[in-house]
Design a protein around this motif. Structure first.
Motif, PDB file in Angstrom:
ATOM      1  N   GLN A  70       0.832  -1.187   0.000  1.00  0.00           N
ATOM      2  CA  GLN A  70       0.000   0.000   0.000  1.00  0.00           C
ATOM      3  C   GLN A  70       0.878   1.252   0.000  1.00  0.00           C
ATOM      4  N   ALA A  71       0.351   2.323  -0.543  1.00  0.00           N
ATOM      5  CA  ALA A  71       1.041   3.613  -0.597  1.00  0.00           C
ATOM      6  C   ALA A  71       0.374   4.567   0.380  1.00  0.00           C
ATOM      7  N   GLU A  72       1.211   5.432   0.983  1.00  0.00           N
ATOM      8  CA  GLU A  72       0.706   6.406   1.938  1.00  0.00           C
ATOM      9  C   GLU A  72       1.231   7.787   1.557  1.00  0.00           C
ATOM     10  N   ALA A  73       0.420   8.787   1.747  1.00  0.00           N
ATOM     11  CA  ALA A  73       0.824  10.186   1.521  1.00  0.00           C
ATOM     12  C   ALA A  73       0.124  11.049   2.561  1.00  0.00           C
ATOM     13  N   ARG A  74       0.890  11.952   3.132  1.00  0.00           N
ATOM     14  CA  ARG A  74       0.332  12.800   4.177  1.00  0.00           C
ATOM     15  C   ARG A  74       1.022  14.160   4.119  1.00  0.00           C
ATOM     16  N   THR A  75       0.284  15.192   4.307  1.00  0.00           N
ATOM     17  CA  THR A  75       0.869  16.532   4.327  1.00  0.00           C
ATOM     18  C   THR A  75       0.101  17.402   5.303  1.00  0.00           C
ATOM     19  N   GLY A  76       0.802  18.421   5.799  1.00  0.00           N
ATOM     20  CA  GLY A  76       0.184  19.340   6.742  1.00  0.00           C
ATOM     21  C   GLY A  76       0.937  20.652   6.778  1.00  0.00           C
ATOM     22  N   ILE A  77       0.272  21.700   7.208  1.00  0.00           N
ATOM     23  CA  ILE A  77       0.872  23.032   7.324  1.00  0.00           C
ATOM     24  C   ILE A  77       0.782  23.461   8.780  1.00  0.00           C
ATOM     25  N   SER A  78       1.953  23.887   9.349  1.00  0.00           N
ATOM     26  CA  SER A  78       2.005  24.311  10.743  1.00  0.00           C
ATOM     27  C   SER A  78       2.204  25.820  10.815  1.00  0.00           C
ATOM     28  N   ARG A  79       1.491  26.489  11.691  1.00  0.00           N
ATOM     29  CA  ARG A  79       1.630  27.925  11.924  1.00  0.00           C
ATOM     30  C   ARG A  79       1.713  28.193  13.423  1.00  0.00           C
ATOM     31  N   PRO A  80       2.620  29.127  13.836  1.00  0.00           N
ATOM     32  CA  PRO A  80       3.623  29.863  13.039  1.00  0.00           C
ATOM     33  C   PRO A  80       4.793  28.981  12.704  1.00  0.00           C
ATOM     34  N   GLU A  81       5.437  29.208  11.583  1.00  0.00           N
ATOM     35  CA  GLU A  81       6.523  28.354  11.112  1.00  0.00           C
ATOM     36  C   GLU A  81       7.712  28.292  12.059  1.00  0.00           C
ATOM     37  N   PRO A  82       8.165  29.379  12.614  1.00  0.00           N
ATOM     38  CA  PRO A  82       9.367  29.287  13.474  1.00  0.00           C
ATOM     39  C   PRO A  82       9.195  28.322  14.644  1.00  0.00           C
ATOM     40  N   ASP A  83       7.965  28.206  15.155  1.00  0.00           N
ATOM     41  CA  ASP A  83       7.775  27.324  16.307  1.00  0.00           C
ATOM     42  C   ASP A  83       7.765  25.856  15.915  1.00  0.00           C
ATOM     43  N   PHE A  84       7.628  25.592  14.642  1.00  0.00           N
ATOM     44  CA  PHE A  84       7.549  24.188  14.195  1.00  0.00           C
ATOM     45  C   PHE A  84       8.571  23.901  13.113  1.00  0.00           C
ATOM     46  N   ALA A  85       9.740  24.515  13.254  1.00  0.00           N
ATOM     47  CA  ALA A  85      10.768  24.339  12.221  1.00  0.00           C
ATOM     48  C   ALA A  85      11.209  22.902  12.094  1.00  0.00           C
ATOM     49  N   GLY A  86      11.225  22.169  13.185  1.00  0.00           N
ATOM     50  CA  GLY A  86      11.679  20.771  13.103  1.00  0.00           C
ATOM     51  C   GLY A  86      10.564  19.787  12.857  1.00  0.00           C
ATOM     52  N   GLY A  87       9.342  20.240  12.679  1.00  0.00           N
ATOM     53  CA  GLY A  87       8.221  19.322  12.484  1.00  0.00           C
ATOM     54  C   GLY A  87       8.167  18.722  11.094  1.00  0.00           C
ATOM     55  N   GLU A  88       7.363  17.676  10.927  1.00  0.00           N
ATOM     56  CA  GLU A  88       7.181  17.007   9.637  1.00  0.00           C
ATOM     57  C   GLU A  88       5.890  17.507   9.007  1.00  0.00           C
ATOM     58  N   ASN A  89       6.015  18.145   7.894  1.00  0.00           N
ATOM     59  CA  ASN A  89       4.832  18.653   7.220  1.00  0.00           C
ATOM     60  C   ASN A  89       4.362  17.747   6.083  1.00  0.00           C
ATOM     61  N   SER A  90       5.252  16.999   5.431  1.00  0.00           N
ATOM     62  CA  SER A  90       4.889  16.148   4.298  1.00  0.00           C
ATOM     63  C   SER A  90       5.561  14.789   4.429  1.00  0.00           C
ATOM     64  N   GLN A  91       4.843  13.762   3.997  1.00  0.00           N
ATOM     65  CA  GLN A  91       5.384  12.398   4.101  1.00  0.00           C
ATOM     66  C   GLN A  91       4.742  11.517   3.046  1.00  0.00           C
ATOM     67  N   VAL A  92       5.532  10.738   2.348  1.00  0.00           N
ATOM     68  CA  VAL A  92       5.034   9.726   1.404  1.00  0.00           C
ATOM     69  C   VAL A  92       5.786   8.432   1.678  1.00  0.00           C
ATOM     70  N   GLY A  93       5.178   7.324   1.329  1.00  0.00           N
ATOM     71  CA  GLY A  93       5.867   6.069   1.577  1.00  0.00           C
ATOM     72  C   GLY A  93       5.142   4.878   0.986  1.00  0.00           C
ATOM     73  N   LEU A  94       5.823   3.774   0.969  1.00  0.00           N
ATOM     74  CA  LEU A  94       5.282   2.484   0.549  1.00  0.00           C
ATOM     75  C   LEU A  94       5.518   1.485   1.664  1.00  0.00           C
ATOM     76  N   SER A  95       4.555   0.574   1.842  1.00  0.00           N
ATOM     77  CA  SER A  95       4.738  -0.465   2.853  1.00  0.00           C
ATOM     78  C   SER A  95       4.230  -1.787   2.295  1.00  0.00           C
ATOM     79  N   ALA A  96       4.872  -2.865   2.701  1.00  0.00           N
ATOM     80  CA  ALA A  96       4.487  -4.203   2.252  1.00  0.00           C
ATOM     81  C   ALA A  96       4.479  -5.137   3.445  1.00  0.00           C
TER      82      ALA A  96
END
Length: 443
Positions: free
Chosen positions: A75-101
């Motif tokens: 299966q394929a996975e895709a995820r995205t998100g927007i964090s505000r304010p940006e400086p407080d979430f500089a190390g966060g994950e906003n986008s992710q895609v992947g495959l799993s078996a």
């Protein structure tokens, strides 16, 4: 396919057998073009048969579902998100895609046994459809010849009404001359009304049988087109009965019961192998980024293996083995019972046809004697040598024997149809020629 013997005694040969080989499309042996057309229509348009076919289609889909467990799930996975304010979430994950078996190693054959169980159940569903086709063909033939008989009885009763009316006119003419009593006229009128009452019964019977035929042909009874008049067919020679155990390889209902035994055996194998450890593999690949433009620059891979072995399940796994074993034994005994019933149906049809032929011969002799007796009594009555009551009784007996003979000939055809139905195997329908999934089920 593994062999499973029915739990019955070794059967002896059937009590009698013919020389002609039975046809797959058994009804063609009767050489009746109208019957051929009716059955061809029923096999295409009958709704119960169509529903049985769809049930078979569902069973094929179940096989495909079960077979899918032999292959990895990807299966394929895709995820995205927007964090505000940006400086407080500089190390966060906003986008992710992947495959799993994920894949379970069928080390002990548990999954394969489950697939085989579904395949055997699909076989049983297919044979169920073929048995339904046999039932539809037989019911169509039975109702067609019942209609032929009912029409003949209606035609005969109309002739008898005319005969009784003519006799009544004769009696009234003789009454005016003082040659007979009034009670003789009353008795003849009673016989006339009795035959008229029977005409109503046969008219109703003709309509009801036509309605039943319409339903078998997938047509509303009010839309049913009247079928031309026909006669009973000349029965061909008795078909070969073959060896009793050959029925198990020929009749679809016996093959269905046999397939259910094999499916239950595979279900028990699944239950036993569920007690063994299972091994599964998981592989995943993911790309993560705070910036969508650089999402695919870095990847992370994970490969994991799991071994799960049952230790304490409260006796649940052993109980499931016992349950599936009991079901397997149940299916085996049901198979044995089905085989015994099949043997009985053949023997019943053979003895019924033999005795019915003897009965028809006796009825023909009785009718011949009744005609001669009635003729002699009429002459005696006209000469004033006998009472009209004797003539009336003889006339009633003759007319009843005429009706009995029609009914007996129709029953003889029914017994032959029962014999064909008991001996015949499956036959291809139009639906079976349009699907390729049947091929692996019949291997």
């Amino acid at each position: 396919m593994q062999e499973v013997e029915a739990p019955i005694e070794q059967p002896e040969n059937f009590s009698s057998s013919g020389a002609s080989e039975i046809q797959e499309e058994w009804w063609t042996s009767l050489n009746d073009p109208t019957l051929n057309q009716l059955i061809d229509t029923a096999l295409v348009k009958n709704f119960e048969l169509a529903g049985s076919w769809e049930q078979f289609q569902a069973s094929i889909a179940s096989v495909k579902v079960q077979r899918s467990f032999l292959f990895p799930d990807i299966q394929a996975e895709a995820r995205t998100g927007i964090s505000r304010p940006e400086p407080d979430f500089a190390g966060g994950e906003n986008s992710q895609v992947g495959l799993s078996a994920a894949y379970e190693v069928d080390l002990w054959g548990r999954i394969r046994s489950g697939v085989e169980a579904e395949e055997f159940r699909a076989q049983a569903s297919f044979y169920d459809y073929q048995a339904a086709a046999m039932t539809v063909s037989a019911e169509t033939a039975l109702n067609w010849y019942r209609l032929v008989a009912a029409r003949k009885e209606l035609e005969l009763i109309e002739e008898q009404i005319e005969t009784n009316q003519n006799i009544l006119k004769l009696l009234r003419a003789r009454y005016t001359s003082g040659q007979i009593r009034a009670v003789d006229i009353l008795r003849q009128e009673q016989l006339l009304e009795s035959t008229r009452n029977q005409k109503i019964f046969f008219e109703t019977n003709v309509t009801l049988i036509e309605n039943q035929l319409a339903v078998l042909l997938g047509t509303p009874p009010q839309n049913f087109t009247k079928i031309p008049e026909a006669n009973f067919p000349e029965l061909p020679a008795l078909p070969q009965t073959g060896l009793p155990l050959e029925l198990a390889r020929r009749r679809p209902d016996l093959k269905r019961a046999y397939s259910l035994v094999l499916a239950a055996d595979r279900d028990m194998a699944v239950a036993i192998r569920s007690k063994y450890p299972s091994i599964s593999l998981n592989l995943s690949a993911q790309a993560r980024s705070n910036d969508f433009n650089s999402l695919f620059q870095d990847w992370a891979y994970t490969l994991a293996g799991n071994i799960v072995g049952p230790i304490i399940y409260g006796g649940r796994l052993n109980a499931d083995v016992g349950r599936t074993e009991a079901i397997k034994n149940q299916r085996l005994y049901e198979y044995g019972q089905t085989v015994l019933v099949a043997f009985r149906e053949v023997e019943d049809a053979l003895v019924r046809e033999l005795k019915q032929k003897e009965r028809i011969s006796t009825l023909e002799k009785q009718l011949d004697l009744a005609v001669k007796t009635n003729k002699q009594l009429k002459l005696s009555f006209l000469n004033g040598l006998t009472d009209y009551l004797d003539v009336l009784i003889a006339l009633g007996q003759e007319q009843q024997l005429q009706r009995d003979l029609i009914n007996a000939r129709q029953e003889l055809i029914e017994f032959r149809i029962s014999l064909y139905r008991a001996l015949a195997g499956s036959f291809d329908t139009e639906r079976e020629t349009q699907i390729e999934d049947i091929e692996y089920l019949e291997e």
